[in-house]
Design an enzyme around this catalytic site. Structure first.
Site, PDB file in Angstrom:
ATOM      1  N   TRP A 101       0.829  -1.211   0.000  1.00  0.00           N
ATOM      2  CA  TRP A 101       0.000   0.000   0.000  1.00  0.00           C
ATOM      3  C   TRP A 101       0.855   1.249   0.000  1.00  0.00           C
ATOM      4  CZ3 TRP A 101      -4.332  -0.637  -2.102  1.00  0.00           C
ATOM      5  CH2 TRP A 101      -5.015  -1.846  -1.970  1.00  0.00           C
ATOM      6  N   ASP A 171      -1.641   6.678   6.426  1.00  0.00           N
ATOM      7  CA  ASP A 171      -2.733   5.860   5.903  1.00  0.00           C
ATOM      8  C   ASP A 171      -3.122   4.829   6.965  1.00  0.00           C
ATOM      9  OD1 ASP A 171      -4.398   4.069   4.668  1.00  0.00           O
ATOM     10  OD2 ASP A 171      -3.026   3.562   3.031  1.00  0.00           O
ATOM     11  N   LYS A 195     -12.839  -1.464   6.846  1.00  0.00           N
ATOM     12  CA  LYS A 195     -12.241  -2.404   7.812  1.00  0.00           C
ATOM     13  C   LYS A 195     -12.814  -2.132   9.209  1.00  0.00           C
ATOM     14  CE  LYS A 195      -8.623  -1.952   4.576  1.00  0.00           C
ATOM     15  NZ  LYS A 195      -8.717  -3.146   3.811  1.00  0.00           N
TER      16      LYS A 195
HETATM   17  N1  PMP Z   1      -4.347   1.546   2.115  1.00  0.00           N
HETATM   18  C1  PMP Z   1      -4.448   0.436   2.857  1.00  0.00           C
HETATM   19  C2  PMP Z   1      -3.532   0.285   4.039  1.00  0.00           C
HETATM   20  C3  PMP Z   1      -5.378  -0.551   2.527  1.00  0.00           C
HETATM   21  O1  PMP Z   1      -5.473  -1.657   3.249  1.00  0.00           O
HETATM   22  C4  PMP Z   1      -6.214  -0.362   1.399  1.00  0.00           C
HETATM   23  C5  PMP Z   1      -7.266  -1.357   0.987  1.00  0.00           C
HETATM   24  N2  PMP Z   1      -7.220  -2.586   1.474  1.00  0.00           N
HETATM   25  C6  PMP Z   1      -6.058   0.801   0.649  1.00  0.00           C
HETATM   26  C7  PMP Z   1      -5.132   1.742   1.040  1.00  0.00           C
HETATM   27  C8  PMP Z   1      -6.907   1.065  -0.570  1.00  0.00           C
HETATM   28  O2  PMP Z   1      -8.182   1.345  -0.146  1.00  0.00           O
HETATM   29  P1  PMP Z   1      -9.385   1.608  -1.153  1.00  0.00           P
HETATM   30  O3  PMP Z   1      -9.724   0.299  -1.759  1.00  0.00           O
HETATM   31  O4  PMP Z   1     -10.450   2.146  -0.243  1.00  0.00           O
HETATM   32  O5  PMP Z   1      -8.946   2.608  -2.155  1.00  0.00           O
END
Ligand code: PMP
Length: 359
Positions: A101, A171, A195
């Protein structure tokens, strides 16, 4: 029948919240309509929105000089919104890479900033957080971005970076509300909802007031923090149902004892699972112990040829979504706030029995 759902997200939600939603779905607050069917500008919905914000402010003790925004586009949208709001195109921005991520956030930042400095890179295997003393931070960076909890690798920061005057951007998608947090250490916190907050479709942004004046002219209105703050996150139609559910989840966290109680519960759950993994010769978690996530616990089997059997037997026992992320394989148990300790205990018993039969 409800199963034990270990999905990384969208993830299990608290049953009392689902039951309340079900009970009031078609006739919300006696209005003869569902909350999904009323205007976001109605008094009734504005109250829902404000109460959700107040609950979140109380849970995280968010200081008065921070705005709370309820936006769309997920955490991935924020990967772009952050540079567009906080950095000029020719500014330097610092990123720490500790997993998939962070890497995505870095990739998106490169579309918006000429100088993206990866100040530390846990590289490839992603099983550790590079010590802060080794970071190569740049002079005068517009901000430093990191991912406190990497959902795929199960790597969590055991510390909050010290950045002096440089705004710290984090994040928290997969660890928000898992434990108390000193918001005053951050310039900006963001988290996708799916989550620990509610259904997908919503991303919560907590941003310090002094950062609201930095947006580029080209920043889309729906992601312009200053504009969204001025308009109560309603420049356009917000995801009303998700916002309403987020409010109910925040209330559930408070009624469950708040973040201190949640943290104690989450640490207990994670300890149970890591002890089972470390104490067996059959399961393995590769993450350095101080950096292990209490939310996402990846593990592999000594005999990967048994992965399919593990998953199908788990499924039969009512333990679902244990398959690891497609990029790493193996297993992953996501044990967010809504997973009760008894659910983790059931998983641990299943794992011990599977090892006894197959180990
Ligand atoms: N950052 C993290 C730490 C995540 O776990 C996720 C999704 N699992 C995201 C960003 C991306 O999130 P989204 O699908 O809401 O764009």
């Amino acid at each position: 029948m409800r199963v034990l759902n270990f999905s990384a997200g969208p993830a299990a939600l608290p049953l009392p919240v689902l039951e309340q939603v079900q009970a009031e779905l078609s006739d919300w607050q006696g209005g003869g309509m569902s909350v999904m069917e009323i205007s976001h500008r109605s008094k009734a919905f504005i109250r829902v929105a404000e109460e959700a914000e107040q609950e979140l402010r109380a849970l995280l003790a968010i200081p008065a000089n921070y705005k709370v925004l309820f936006l769309q586009g997920g955490a991935s949208g924020q990967f772009a919104a952050i540079p567009m709001n906080l950095a000029a195109a020719d500014a330097t921005v610092d990123y720490i890479n500790t997993g998939n991520w962070s890497k995505k956030a870095i990739g998106e930042a490169k579309n918006h900033c000429v100088r993206v400095n990866v100040a530390a890179d846990a590289g490839g295997a992603y099983t550790d957080v590079p010590p802060e003393s080794a970071w190569q931070r740049s002079e005068g960076a517009a901000y430093l971005h990191y991912t406190p909890n990497e959902t795929i690798g199960g790597v969590a920061f055991p510390f909050i970076p010290q950045t002096g005057g440089v705004p710290l951007v984090a994040d928290f998608s997969s660890s928000i509300l898992s434990e108390p947090l000193d918001v005053s250490r951050f310039g900006l916190i963001y988290a996708g909802a799916q989550k620990n907050i509610g259904p997908s479709g919503l991303v919560v942004v907590i941003v310090r007031d002094d950062l609201l004046d930095r947006a580029r002219k080209t920043t889309p209105s729906i992601w312009n923090y200053k504009q969204m703050a001025a308009e109560g996150s309603m420049s356009n139609t917000p995801p009303t149902f998700g916002w309403y559910m987020a409010g109910l989840v925040f209330k559930w966290v408070r009624e469950t004892g708040g973040l201190a109680a949640m943290a104690e519960r989450n640490r207990r759950k994670a300890a149970m699972l890591y002890e089972a993994i470390d104490g067996s010769g059959f399961y393995r978690n590769p993450v350095a112990k101080p950096c292990r996530s209490i939310m996402n616990v990846p593990f592999t089997l000594a005999k990967p040829e048994l992965d399919k059997a593990f998953l199908s037997e788990a499924q039969k026992a009512g333990l679902v979504n244990l398959e690891g992320h497609r990029s790493v394989g193996g297993m992953r148990a996501s044990i967010y706030n809504a997973m009760p300790p008894e659910g983790v205990a059931t998983l641990v018993s299943f794992m011990r029995e599977f090892e006894r039969k197959n180990g």
